[in-house]
Scaffold this motif. Sequence first.
Motif, short mmCIF file in Angstrom:
data_model
loop_
_atom_site.label_atom_id
_atom_site.label_comp_id
_atom_site.label_asym_id
_atom_site.label_seq_id
_atom_site.Cartn_x
_atom_site.Cartn_y
_atom_site.Cartn_z
N GLN A 28 4.90 -7.02 6.86
CA GLN A 28 4.40 -5.66 6.68
C GLN A 28 4.54 -5.17 5.23
OE1 GLN A 28 6.51 -3.27 9.65
NE2 GLN A 28 4.71 -3.32 10.98
N ALA A 29 3.82 -4.10 4.92
CA ALA A 29 3.92 -3.44 3.62
C ALA A 29 3.88 -1.93 3.84
CB ALA A 29 2.79 -3.87 2.69
N ARG A 30 4.60 -1.20 2.99
CA ARG A 30 4.62 0.26 3.05
C ARG A 30 3.81 0.80 1.88
NH1 ARG A 30 8.33 2.89 5.71
NH2 ARG A 30 9.91 1.26 5.37
N LEU A 31 2.84 1.64 2.20
CA LEU A 31 1.99 2.24 1.18
C LEU A 31 2.22 3.75 1.13
CD1 LEU A 31 0.42 -0.41 2.28
CD2 LEU A 31 -1.52 0.57 1.04
N LYS A 32 2.46 4.26 -0.07
CA LYS A 32 2.62 5.70 -0.28
C LYS A 32 1.30 6.25 -0.80
CE LYS A 32 5.11 9.22 -2.93
NZ LYS A 32 3.84 9.84 -3.40
N LEU A 33 0.80 7.28 -0.11
CA LEU A 33 -0.48 7.86 -0.53
C LEU A 33 -0.35 8.59 -1.85
CD1 LEU A 33 -1.01 7.36 2.62
CD2 LEU A 33 -2.74 9.14 2.34
N ASP A 34 -1.30 8.34 -2.74
CA ASP A 34 -1.40 9.10 -4.00
C ASP A 34 -2.25 10.35 -3.80
OD1 ASP A 34 0.10 7.21 -5.38
OD2 ASP A 34 -1.66 6.12 -6.11
N SER A 35 -3.41 10.16 -3.15
CA SER A 35 -4.33 11.28 -2.93
C SER A 35 -5.34 10.91 -1.86
CB SER A 35 -5.07 11.64 -4.23
OG SER A 35 -5.86 10.55 -4.68
N PHE A 36 -5.91 11.94 -1.23
CA PHE A 36 -6.96 11.72 -0.24
C PHE A 36 -7.86 12.94 -0.18
CE2 PHE A 36 -3.23 13.31 2.09
CZ PHE A 36 -3.74 14.39 2.79
N ALA A 37 -9.05 12.74 0.38
CA ALA A 37 -10.03 13.81 0.48
C ALA A 37 -9.99 14.43 1.87
CB ALA A 37 -11.43 13.27 0.20
N LEU A 103 0.00 -4.17 8.26
CA LEU A 103 0.20 -5.62 8.28
C LEU A 103 -0.96 -6.24 7.52
CD1 LEU A 103 1.94 -7.96 9.43
CD2 LEU A 103 0.40 -7.97 11.42
N PRO A 104 -0.81 -6.40 6.20
CA PRO A 104 -1.95 -6.82 5.38
C PRO A 104 -2.32 -8.29 5.58
CG PRO A 104 0.04 -6.71 4.04
CD PRO A 104 0.40 -6.16 5.40
N GLN A 105 -3.62 -8.51 5.59
CA GLN A 105 -4.16 -9.87 5.68
C GLN A 105 -5.36 -9.96 4.75
OE1 GLN A 105 -4.80 -11.57 9.69
NE2 GLN A 105 -6.89 -12.01 9.02
N PRO A 106 -5.39 -10.94 3.82
CA PRO A 106 -6.54 -11.07 2.91
C PRO A 106 -7.84 -11.21 3.70
CG PRO A 106 -4.73 -12.49 2.19
CD PRO A 106 -4.36 -11.97 3.55
N ASP A 107 -8.89 -10.51 3.20
CA ASP A 107 -10.17 -10.55 3.92
C ASP A 107 -11.12 -11.63 3.40
OD1 ASP A 107 -11.07 -9.54 1.51
OD2 ASP A 107 -11.85 -7.66 2.34
N GLY A 108 -10.66 -12.38 2.38
CA GLY A 108 -11.50 -13.44 1.82
C GLY A 108 -12.45 -12.98 0.74
N HIS A 109 -12.46 -11.67 0.47
CA HIS A 109 -13.37 -11.12 -0.55
C HIS A 109 -12.61 -10.27 -1.58
CE1 HIS A 109 -16.80 -12.45 1.87
NE2 HIS A 109 -16.19 -11.93 2.91
N GLY A 110 -11.31 -10.52 -1.72
CA GLY A 110 -10.51 -9.79 -2.70
C GLY A 110 -9.83 -8.57 -2.15
N GLY A 111 -10.12 -8.22 -0.90
CA GLY A 111 -9.49 -7.05 -0.28
C GLY A 111 -8.56 -7.47 0.84
N PHE A 112 -8.18 -6.49 1.66
CA PHE A 112 -7.25 -6.73 2.75
C PHE A 112 -7.73 -6.02 4.00
CE2 PHE A 112 -4.96 -7.09 -1.21
CZ PHE A 112 -4.15 -8.20 -1.03
N ILE A 113 -7.29 -6.51 5.14
CA ILE A 113 -7.45 -5.77 6.38
C ILE A 113 -6.07 -5.47 6.94
CG2 ILE A 113 -9.68 -6.82 6.90
CD1 ILE A 113 -8.24 -8.49 9.04
N ASP A 114 -5.98 -4.40 7.71
CA ASP A 114 -4.74 -4.13 8.44
C ASP A 114 -4.85 -4.88 9.76
OD1 ASP A 114 -2.49 -3.24 9.71
OD2 ASP A 114 -2.85 -1.11 9.34
N ALA A 115 -4.06 -5.94 9.87
CA ALA A 115 -4.13 -6.81 11.05
C ALA A 115 -3.18 -6.37 12.16
CB ALA A 115 -3.82 -8.25 10.64
N ALA A 116 -2.72 -5.11 12.11
CA ALA A 116 -1.86 -4.59 13.19
C ALA A 116 -2.58 -4.74 14.53
CB ALA A 116 -1.52 -3.13 12.93
N ALA A 117 -1.82 -5.12 15.55
CA ALA A 117 -2.42 -5.44 16.84
C ALA A 117 -3.24 -4.29 17.42
CB ALA A 117 -1.32 -5.84 17.82
N HIS A 118 -2.76 -3.05 17.24
CA HIS A 118 -3.46 -1.92 17.86
C HIS A 118 -4.80 -1.61 17.18
CE1 HIS A 118 -1.59 0.29 14.48
NE2 HIS A 118 -2.55 1.18 14.67
#
Length: 354
Positions: A28-37, A103-118
Amino acid sequence: MQRLLTDHKTITKTRLDTVPQAPLTSGQARLKLDSFALTSNNVTYAASGFAIGYWHFFPTGIEGQGLVPVWGTAEVVESDSADLPVGTRLYGFYPLAEELVMLPQPDGHGGFIDAAAHRAELPAVYNRYTPVRSGDPADDHMRALLQPLLATSYLLFDWLMDNNCFGAEQIIIGSASSKTGLGLCKYLAEPTERSYKIIGLTSEGNRSFVEGIGACDQVLTYDQIAQLSALPSVYVDMSGNAQVKRQVHSTLGPHLKHSSAVGISHWDQFQPENKVEGVKPQFFFAPAQIAKRREEWGPGVMEKQITAAWKRLAADASSWLDVQVHQGISAAADVYGALAEGTADPRHGHIITL
């Protein structure tokens, strides 16, 4: 960790909640939000939370209370993942909270998906996270405000072109003052030769704003629906206002060739079992159009078109968008409340920084 909870049944009812940080488990990884709309798009997420599944992305553990999803940028502050190091900044879909454990998983295109089961069975487009550089915060703000909304606008435009506008000679956009509605009007106006007119529907208070955009051939207020021309038409509904939809359908009758439901910004006027004359309204689900184009064109092609399209409109956004920056999760309650109550100024784009 602070978060803003929203009542599932009364989406204008929110409350601040503080919960302890959960320890990371393997990978797993913990991400702290900087900003959102915060936009009317978030109101649609709340209003259709169960119908489409938005409440399932970020479970709260509290019965009847949900976390409204938001688009924004966050930084990895703790990681047990070999693929996602501390310091990486990711743009994507987050809870209305100070952090996300994924739960980060590389998407094969330079990004990530959250592979959490839910999240496995939820629409893939919302599970993807894109690395972004640290730079001018204004870039983060414009991306969070415009990319999700104008992406939907462009997908609607592409879908209409893909279906030859269902033979329509006029395309009617309900809630044309919304950023998604505004974007669709602008994309529809881009072709130098077109066989359709663009009709914007809006409130009297927002009429001058929509007219000032310069993309519509005609702007009508909701009490002028009877003035719609009796031409083959498509109605694209951003608001979900049942009364407006009934009026459009009854006014156009057999001339209405397609009726598309997109947003529920007027959630308090929404009626799921709304009976209307003529064609049956069909829900437009943007991820479905993305999936169709990926199958037809291959991965990444539509995404590049969307990026180019929203950046075209963002280039002149200063003429129609006034970015308002607010500090802290606590400030989000009032901003979201104004959006949900329908009292927010359409010229404003709201950003929450943490």
